[in-house]
Design a protein around this motif. Structure first.
Motif, PDB file in Angstrom:
ATOM      1  N   ALA A  36      36.733  43.207  38.251  1.00  0.00           N
ATOM      2  CA  ALA A  36      37.078  44.592  37.903  1.00  0.00           C
ATOM      3  C   ALA A  36      37.990  44.622  36.670  1.00  0.00           C
ATOM      4  CB  ALA A  36      37.740  45.284  39.089  1.00  0.00           C
ATOM      5  N   GLU A  37      38.960  43.668  36.671  1.00  0.00           N
ATOM      6  CA  GLU A  37      39.864  43.617  35.527  1.00  0.00           C
ATOM      7  C   GLU A  37      39.114  43.260  34.244  1.00  0.00           C
ATOM      8  OE1 GLU A  37      42.975  40.928  36.460  1.00  0.00           O
ATOM      9  OE2 GLU A  37      44.047  42.338  37.780  1.00  0.00           O
ATOM     10  N   GLU A  39      35.943  43.745  33.679  1.00  0.00           N
ATOM     11  CA  GLU A  39      35.107  44.897  33.318  1.00  0.00           C
ATOM     12  C   GLU A  39      35.952  45.993  32.665  1.00  0.00           C
ATOM     13  OE1 GLU A  39      31.748  46.978  32.673  1.00  0.00           O
ATOM     14  OE2 GLU A  39      31.949  44.908  33.407  1.00  0.00           O
ATOM     15  N   GLN A  40      37.160  46.184  33.248  1.00  0.00           N
ATOM     16  CA  GLN A  40      38.068  47.182  32.674  1.00  0.00           C
ATOM     17  C   GLN A  40      38.486  46.795  31.257  1.00  0.00           C
ATOM     18  OE1 GLN A  40      38.837  50.073  33.899  1.00  0.00           O
ATOM     19  NE2 GLN A  40      40.285  50.644  32.267  1.00  0.00           N
ATOM     20  N   LYS A  43      35.638  47.403  28.969  1.00  0.00           N
ATOM     21  CA  LYS A  43      35.524  48.831  28.711  1.00  0.00           C
ATOM     22  C   LYS A  43      36.597  49.290  27.720  1.00  0.00           C
ATOM     23  CE  LYS A  43      35.448  53.307  31.046  1.00  0.00           C
ATOM     24  NZ  LYS A  43      35.566  54.017  32.345  1.00  0.00           N
ATOM     25  N   GLU A  44      37.854  48.820  27.980  1.00  0.00           N
ATOM     26  CA  GLU A  44      38.948  49.198  27.086  1.00  0.00           C
ATOM     27  C   GLU A  44      38.720  48.633  25.684  1.00  0.00           C
ATOM     28  OE1 GLU A  44      42.504  47.836  28.903  1.00  0.00           O
ATOM     29  OE2 GLU A  44      42.539  49.423  30.441  1.00  0.00           O
TER      30      GLU A  44
END
Length: 229
Positions: A36-37, A39-40, A43-44
Motif C-alpha cells: 500500500a505504501e 502504491e501510495q 501515486k504521489e
C-alpha cells in the motif's frame, strides 16, 4: 511407546500454531502495508510528476511573458524616442533642392571662329586668341539635389546638414559626387520669389518642381538684366 517419541515431542501445540498464524498474519499485514505504501508512493510520485510538468509549463509561460514584456518595453521606448525625434525634426526632408548657377552660349556672332575664339596679334606681333563675348554669355539656373549627410540635436533644436550631389556617367559607370556640407537655413514655404532676401544658393525647396520654378524666375531675371545693359 518409547520415552522419546519424536511425533509426540515435535507436534506443535495450539499456542505455537496460534503464534505461527499470528506471524503469518503479521507478515501478510506488513506486506500488504508495504504494498500500500509503495502504491501510495507511486501515486504521489505520478502526481508530483504532473505537478512538475505543470510547473515547467508555468515557468516557460512566465519566461515567455517576461520576454514579451521586455520587448513591449523596448518598443515603447523606441516609439517614445521616435515621437520625440519626429517632434524635433518637424518637416524634415532627407532630400532638398536649391538653385545652382551655370553659363551657356547664346547665338554665335560673326566675329569669332568655330570655337567662339577671336584671334588677335599681341603688341609683340604674336598670334593669340581670346574667348568671344558670345561664348558662355547667358547665365541660367538649374535645380541641384542635396542629400542629408548628417544631423544633430543641439539645445533641443534639430539641425541637418546637406551635401549637393550629382551622378557622373563615365565608362558606363555611375559615380556619386558629394559636395560641401551645409545647413539648410531657409526652406521655401510658399513665399513670393520677390520677397526672398536670401542669396539663391541658400534657398532650399522640398521638391524639384518648386525649385525649377524658382530657377526659371532667376534665369528670367538675369536675362532682363542683360537686356538693360
Amino acid at each position: 511407546m518409547s520415552y522419546y517419541d519424536n511425533d509426540f515431542y515435535y507436534e506443535p501445540s495450539e499456542f505455537e500454531q496460534q503464534v505461527d498464524e499470528f506471524k503469518e498474519s503479521l507478515m501478510k499485514a506488513v506486506k500488504d502495508e508495504h504494498k500500500a505504501e509503495v502504491e501510495q508512493l507511486r501515486k504521489e510520485n505520478a502526481e508530483l510528476q504532473e505537478v512538475k510538468r505543470a510547473l515547467e509549463t508555468i515557468k516557460r509561460d512566465y519566461n515567455q511573458k517576461v520576454v514579451e514584456l521586455d520587448m513591449q518595453k523596448h518598443n515603447l521606448k523606441n516609439e517614445v524616442r521616435r515621437e520625440r525625434l519626429q517632434e524635433l525634426m518637424g518637416d524634415f526632408n532627407a532630400e532638398l533642392f536649391n538653385p545652382s548657377r551655370g553659363r551657356k552660349s547664346g547665338p554665335k556672332c560673326d566675329k569669332c571662329n568655330d570655337k567662339r575664339r577671336i584671334p588677335f596679334l599681341s603688341p609683340s606681333g604674336k598670334e593669340m586668341e581670346e574667348d568671344c563675348a558670345c561664348k558662355n554669355n547667358i547665365i541660367f539656373f538649374k535645380p541641384t539635389a542635396n542629400i542629408c549627410s548628417s544631423f544633430a540635436i543641439r539645445n533641443g533644436e534639430f539641425i541637418a546638414w546637406y551635401k549637393s550631389y550629382s551622378i557622373d556617367r563615365a565608362d558606363g559607370m555611375e559615380l556619386d559626387s558629394l559636395g560641401v556640407s551645409g545647413v539648410a537655413k531657409f526652406i521655401w514655404a510658399g513665399e513670393s520669389f520677390e520677397n526672398i532676401a536670401e542669396p539663391h544658393y541658400n534657398v532650399y525647396f522640398r521638391t524639384e518642381e518648386e525649385c525649377q520654378a524658382y530657377c526659371d524666375w532667376l534665369t528670367e531675371k538675369e536675362a532682363n538684366k542683360t537686356k538693360e545693359r
